[in-house]
Structure formats: C-alpha cells, structure tokens
Design a protein around this motif. Structure first.
Motif: not given
Lengths: 110, 120
Positions: A39-40, B39-40, B90-91, B116-117
């Motif tokens: 993640p990230g 998206f997540p 979104s990322f 990450r926006l």
C-alpha cells in the motif's frame, strides 16, 4: 487490446499454507513480469519469464510460464505475513505500452 | 539501478483546483513514460503513454483535457489534474521505460513510488 486476468482476486490464508496465483491472457505473451506492491508504494519487480515452460524460483516463490506463453502462475510455499500484498502480472502490449493484470490481493495471517 | 522519482508522494487539494505531479528518471533517459491510476484494492490502469517531444497517447475513456501530460525532456514527465474533483482522488503512478530491445520484452520499466491525490 490484450487483457490480463488474474485469479483469485483475493486470498486470505494462514501462515505456513501454500498458494498459487494465476495470470491468463487471450494473447501470447512476449514475456511476463510478476510484481508485488504494498500500500502506498509502486510495484516492485519479482521476476521476468520469457521462454515457454520456463520455471524460475525466488526463495519460496516459484514462477512458471505456460508452454504456449498465454498463462503464468506464481506459487508461494509456506506463506509468511511478510508476503502480504498485491501481486500483479504485467506485460508489454504492442510496441510501447505496458499493462498490468487485474491483481491478486494476498493476506497472510499470523 | 535505474531510479524514477515521483513527487509529491501525497497531495490534498480543494475541488476545482489543479494539481501537478512530476515523474523524473534520475540516472537514465526515458523517451517514453507511462501514467497509471490505481483505485483502492485494484490494479494499475494505464492512463496514457507519454513520449518526449510529442503529444501523449491516452487510453480509451481517459479525458485528455482533464489529465494534461507534458514530456518536455528525456528525464521529466508531468501529469496535471485540472479542475480536480473528489472522484479524481486516487493513487497515481508513473513509469519510465529505458531504451533498447529489452524494453520490447518488458525489461527496463522502472516505477515511481506513486502519488496519493485526495480532492476535498
């Protein structure tokens, strides 16, 4: 447009179990990469397979490229919590594009 | 090894404003860079292919007037999200392709660490 389908979409297993993730396409791959993403962060390359039938091992991870180069699998032996992440297959599409599979989210419970 | 630097790593902006994301190849020249949206809990979706000195090629369904891409040099591509709205949250991840025959086999694609926006 080449599409890469991964299965399963989500996998939750106990530490020590084995698992296999699949990546399939309707088209022949020139080559295929496997990545793990946390993640990230951006995806991190695990392996590239090029030759049909090829098998590569990376510690507890075994990657196999189908004989017809239209599918690939990633097998993890004795999964550990540190293996948790999003696993992605990727390939070139056409001359200039690079695309990813639909992804498999793995969660390994301690 | 090849490194791609992406900035900022995260940004929060108000709805209606524009946000610029930079993608730099630090130790190699990249004639082609790619922009992805994630998206997540989903995979990376290719938004556009950015070629140095020419217009970007957008994937179907991606609004080129909303997502402006500029690739003015061999080491820098920028993505500007214009008039951002909450659904643009979104990322975003960039990738740079090193030249050579290996690129046709998927070698030499280096990824940034993502942005990450969040649009509020």
């Amino acid at each position: 447009t080449q599409l890469l389908e991964q299965s399963p979409q989500f996998l939750s297993i106990q530490e020590g179990e084995n698992l296999t993730v699949y990546c399939n396409s309707s088209s022949v791959f020139s080559s295929l990469q496997w990545y793990r993403q946390e993640p990230g962060e951006g995806p991190v390359l695990l392996v590239t397979v090029v030759t049909g039938g090829e098998v590569k091992k990376l510690k507890r991870l075994t990657f196999q490229f189908g004989d017809a180069r239209k599918d690939s699998s990633l097998h993890i032996t004795a999964a550990q919590p540190g293996d948790t992440g999003l696993y992605l297959c990727g390939t070139t599409s056409g001359t200039y594009k690079y695309i990813f599979g639909t992804g498999t989210r793995l969660k390994v419970l301690a | 090894g090849a490194v791609v630097s992406q900035h900022p790593s995260w940004v929060i902006c108000k709805s209606g404003t524009s946000v610029k994301i930079e993608c730099r190849s630090l130790d190699f020249q990249a004639t082609t860079m790619f922009w992805y949206r994630q998206f997540p809990k989903q995979s990376l979706m290719l938004m556009a292919t950015s070629n140095e000195g020419s217009k970007a090629t957008y994937e179907q369904g991606v609004e080129k007037d909303k997502f402006l891409i500029n690739h003015a040099s061999l080491t820098l591509s920028t993505l500007t999200v214009t008039s951002a709205h909450p659904e643009d949250s979104s990322f975003y991840i960039c990738s740079a392709k090193q030249g050579g025959r290996g690129a046709l086999l998927g070698y030499g694609y280096t990824f940034g660490s993502g942005t990450r926006l969040t649009v509020v």
